[in-house]
Design a protein around this motif. Structure first.
Motif, PDB file in Angstrom:
ATOM      1  N   ASP A  90      31.394 -14.368 -12.098  1.00 50.65           N
ATOM      2  CA  ASP A  90      30.537 -13.180 -12.140  1.00 50.65           C
ATOM      3  C   ASP A  90      30.882 -12.218 -11.002  1.00 50.65           C
ATOM      4  OD1 ASP A  90      28.086 -11.729 -13.141  1.00 50.65           O
ATOM      5  OD2 ASP A  90      27.420 -12.168 -11.107  1.00 50.65           O
ATOM      6  N   MET A 104      34.344 -10.401 -11.727  1.00 50.09           N
ATOM      7  CA  MET A 104      34.354  -9.460 -12.847  1.00 50.09           C
ATOM      8  C   MET A 104      33.416  -8.278 -12.635  1.00 50.09           C
ATOM      9  SD  MET A 104      36.690 -10.807 -14.623  1.00 50.09           S
ATOM     10  CE  MET A 104      36.629  -9.697 -16.037  1.00 50.09           C
ATOM     11  N   ASP A 105      32.763  -8.206 -11.483  1.00 47.32           N
ATOM     12  CA  ASP A 105      31.891  -7.084 -11.144  1.00 47.32           C
ATOM     13  C   ASP A 105      32.533  -6.332  -9.979  1.00 47.32           C
ATOM     14  OD1 ASP A 105      29.854  -5.477  -9.883  1.00 47.32           O
ATOM     15  OD2 ASP A 105      28.348  -6.595 -10.995  1.00 47.32           O
ATOM     16  N   SER A 155      33.893  -7.012 -23.697  1.00 44.42           N
ATOM     17  CA  SER A 155      32.814  -7.584 -22.883  1.00 44.42           C
ATOM     18  C   SER A 155      32.777  -9.098 -22.938  1.00 44.42           C
ATOM     19  CB  SER A 155      31.462  -7.018 -23.343  1.00 44.42           C
ATOM     20  OG  SER A 155      31.263  -7.265 -24.723  1.00 44.42           O
ATOM     21  N   GLY A 156      33.641  -9.714 -23.735  1.00 37.64           N
ATOM     22  CA  GLY A 156      33.690 -11.162 -23.786  1.00 37.64           C
ATOM     23  C   GLY A 156      32.655 -11.751 -24.733  1.00 37.64           C
ATOM     24  N   SER A 215      28.677 -14.959 -21.710  1.00 34.04           N
ATOM     25  CA  SER A 215      29.768 -15.535 -20.918  1.00 34.04           C
ATOM     26  C   SER A 215      30.797 -14.458 -20.663  1.00 34.04           C
ATOM     27  CB  SER A 215      30.406 -16.718 -21.653  1.00 34.04           C
ATOM     28  OG  SER A 215      31.618 -17.107 -21.052  1.00 34.04           O
ATOM     29  N   HIS A 216      31.557 -14.606 -19.557  1.00 29.32           N
ATOM     30  CA  HIS A 216      32.627 -13.662 -19.249  1.00 29.32           C
ATOM     31  C   HIS A 216      33.937 -14.044 -19.918  1.00 29.32           C
ATOM     32  CE1 HIS A 216      30.669 -11.000 -16.382  1.00 29.32           C
ATOM     33  NE2 HIS A 216      30.113 -12.049 -15.792  1.00 29.32           N
ATOM     34  N   SER A 224      36.444 -11.484 -21.408  1.00 32.36           N
ATOM     35  CA  SER A 224      36.159 -10.167 -20.848  1.00 32.36           C
ATOM     36  C   SER A 224      37.440  -9.535 -20.306  1.00 32.36           C
ATOM     37  CB  SER A 224      35.118 -10.292 -19.731  1.00 32.36           C
ATOM     38  OG  SER A 224      34.893  -9.050 -19.109  1.00 32.36           O
ATOM     39  N   GLN A 272      38.803  -5.805 -18.453  1.00 35.59           N
ATOM     40  CA  GLN A 272      38.410  -4.539 -17.843  1.00 35.59           C
ATOM     41  C   GLN A 272      39.638  -3.829 -17.292  1.00 35.59           C
ATOM     42  OE1 GLN A 272      35.423  -5.152 -14.845  1.00 35.59           O
ATOM     43  NE2 GLN A 272      34.155  -6.461 -16.143  1.00 35.59           N
ATOM     44  N   CYS A 288      39.468 -12.391 -18.001  1.00 37.69           N
ATOM     45  CA  CYS A 288      38.869 -13.695 -17.699  1.00 37.69           C
ATOM     46  C   CYS A 288      38.896 -14.571 -18.948  1.00 37.69           C
ATOM     47  CB  CYS A 288      37.421 -13.509 -17.223  1.00 37.69           C
ATOM     48  SG  CYS A 288      36.522 -15.048 -16.974  1.00 37.69           S
ATOM     49  N   TRP A 346      37.984 -22.099 -15.301  1.00 39.19           N
ATOM     50  CA  TRP A 346      38.140 -20.673 -15.583  1.00 39.19           C
ATOM     51  C   TRP A 346      39.440 -20.162 -14.986  1.00 39.19           C
ATOM     52  CZ3 TRP A 346      34.012 -18.066 -18.068  1.00 39.19           C
ATOM     53  CH2 TRP A 346      32.835 -18.805 -18.184  1.00 39.19           C
TER      54      TRP A 346
END
Length: 599
Positions: free
Chosen positions: A293, A296-297, A320-321, A325-326, A329, A331, A355, A363
């Motif tokens: 999290d 990815m932010d 957005s996945g 969950s990511h 995702s 970006q 991700c 991950w």
């Protein structure tokens, strides 16, 4: 959409049928039902590139073979690509026709032009080319004017056309001799500064061109290939990685990498391109979901790595996945990376960050440069597939393996004070990223634990809430300090003194941080080398007994620590509230932090 399979065969009862029968030579086709097509189209809108797990799930839901699902998506992507190409071709033809008509009109108009000075027509053979050159220059100047006007309007809050003429503020004999650096003042030549155009702490948003569905599909392919390469780099030792004979660090074997992942040429134009590569692993006190999290932010990314990341912006979310969950995702991001000195230019990247959840509790996050033609020429760096593998461990810990792999074009020689640090790959290498991540996770864990070490001699921190507020204040102090000496594109440093090779540099910016008064902030920085170890320098600055020797705000008076909050396992990682022992007593907060990778 139809799926075909060959009929008949040479074995079994093949002899009972006439092989020349035209019906036997045709393929049998399976036509999908309306429900199946509707379900497949719905899935295609969200995931044009489904993975194997998603294809198997569709296969079970629709009663189709996984192979049919795979072929359907391949055919649909091909169809979508052809549609986009036809639409683009139609648009280009219309634009071409428009330009051709405009060209003819200009030529006809030029035939009737008479020079007002001499009364004769212009020379026909050069007029057309001169007109075209002027049109191109005019378009470029208009584009530059619009860009500058939008930047100025963003900073001053109104269109530039509404402003009265502004006279620059004249600041003469800027004197920074308060610190008395070796008894020499830092006064330099007078500066003419227009305060309305001083950049704020908020960096410019990176505005990309419009991103079409075809671009997004291409980005998805680039990210998937980058993820595949990263996983190989993370999980393979020899022949890709070798141990350095000097310090035991992992070093990438460039020849083996080129054979396994061939590339036609460097992404940068300069043939003298350096390649930096590194890999490191360690355990951090944070679970995998929280780490994902954070990565990815873009805002959390800057807050977590203030000493490395000066700017990070999410340009567009491509995918957005999976819901909740990511995983999946993707970006498009812009980031600037820094070393905390004005002598080292920042590194700018436009990257795709992708991700993927490999399995339960595992991950992978990959970052790879993505060239946007309008801005690619601005960047001196190209990030090859880099990122990390995050594996959950018991008790909320995670094992993180980090890989950094970049191409660097040095347009100017690196300053001698930082040459070894930069060229060794330590400045932006995996070891620094991982050490910073471990320190950040340790700091967050200390904020959540109420029973950590705290000494309070004067009732300065009366409650656990006060302690947490003090720790958050300390983190804001770190972020503010890193921002004030950043070499981000929003800061323009000027050298005022030739005290030594590095000089003294200053920059001005508007302060708009919440909780702080608005105004212009002046930052001054210098860099020099000392013949002592980093640990001794750190101890000197941290020790309250030696503070009067260098802290001009203490005016040479003794300093006493009245409150102490530990925010890490190392004794040097703490927040101190200090009191100056004098007739006019005052308190200040001192934040100290030791990064072990600097040893």
């Amino acid at each position: 959409m139809e799926y075909g399979s060959a009929g008949g065969g040479s074995g079994g009862g093949g002899g009972d049928h006439d092989s020349s029968d035209p019906q036997r030579r045709k393929k049998r086709y399976h036509r999908h039902t309306a429900h199946q097509i509707q379900k497949l189209e719905s899935m295609f809108k969200e995931y044009p590139h489904p993975d194997e797990k998603q294809r198997l799930q569709l296969s079970r839901e629709l009663g189709l073979a996984p192979r049919q699902i795979k072929f359907w998506f391949q055919n649909r992507r091909t169809q979508m690509k052809a549609q986009h190409e036809r639409a683009d071709n139609s648009t280009l033809r219309a634009e071409n026709d428009k330009i051709r008509c405009e060209n003819i009109a200009i030529r006809e108009a030029l035939k009737n032009i008479i020079c007002p000075s001499c009364g004769v027509p212009p020379v026909a053979e050069d007029s057309y080319f001169d007109e075209q050159k002027l049109r191109i220059e005019n378009a470029q100047l208009k584009e530059e004017l619009d860009r500058v006007s939008s930047i100025a309007a963003k900073y001053i809050g109104r269109p530039i056309s509404q402003l009265p003429p502004v006279q620059p503020v004249h600041i003469s004999s800027l004197d920074l001799s308060m610190g008395n650096f070796g008894g020499q003042g830092l006064g330099g030549p007078s500066l003419d500064i227009d305060l309305d155009l001083i950049p704020t702490n908020s960096n410019l948003a990176f505005q990309p061109p419009g991103i079409s569905d075809m671009d997004k599909s291409f980005m998805t392919d680039v990210a998937a290939n980058a993820m595949e390469e990263l996983l190989r780099l993370l999980q393979t030792n020899e022949p890709l990685w070798m141990k350095s004979s000097t310090d035991g660090r992992d070093v990438l074997n460039l020849d083996s990498h080129q054979r396994i992942f061939p590339r036609a040429m460097s992404h940068l134009k300069n043939p003298n391109v350096r390649i930096e590569s590194s890999r490191d692993s360690g355990v951090v006190i944070m679970n995998g979901v929280a780490l994902v999290d954070m990565f990815m932010d873009s805002n959390k990314w800057v807050e977590s790595f203030p000493t490395i990341v000066s700017v990070a912006k999410t340009i567009e979310v491509i995918s957005s996945g999976i819901l909740g969950s990511h995983s999946g995702s993707l970006q498009l991001m812009y980031e600037e990376l820094q070393v905390l000195s004005p002598l080292v230019p920042s590194r700018e990247f436009c990257i795709l960050r992708y991700c993927q959840q490999i399995e339960q509790g595992l991950w992978a996050i990959v970052s790879v440069s993505y060239d946007i033609p309008q801005f690619a020429s601005q960047f001196r760096c190209h990030r090859l597939p880099s990122g990390c593998l995050i594996q959950d461990m018991p008790n909320g810990y995670s094992k993180v393996t980090w890989v950094e792999h970049v191409e660097i074009e040095d347009k100017a020689p690196t300053h001698q004070l930082y040459r070894d640090l930069i060229h060794s790959g330590m400045a932006f290498g995996a070891e620094r990223w991982l050490a910073t991540l471990q320190r950040m996770c340790e700091r967050v864990a200390c904020q959540m634990v109420s029973g950590s070490s705290t000494r309070d001699l004067g009732g300065i921190i009366p409650s656990p809430e006060g302690k947490r507020s003090m720790m958050k204040l300390g983190q804001r102090m770190v972020s503010s300090f890193c921002s004030s000496i950043s070499t981000s594109t929003s800061h323009r440093w000027s050298t005022l003194s030739g005290l030594h090779d590095a000089g003294v540099r200053i920059t001005l910016h508007k302060n708009t941080d919440p909780g702080q008064p608005n105004g212009v902030v002046l930052s001054a920085a210098t860099t020099f080398s000392l013949p002592v170890s980093p640990q001794n320098v750190f101890n000197f600055f941290k020790d309250e007994k030696t503070r009067p020797q260098w802290d001009v705000l203490s005016s040479g008076n003794a300093v006493q620590e009245v409150a102490h909050i530990a925010n890490g396992s190392h004794p040097g990682n703490c927040i101190s509230v200090l009191r100056v022992i004098s007739q006019f007593a005052s308190c200040s907060i001192f934040y100290s932090e030791l990064f072990h990778f600097m040893k």
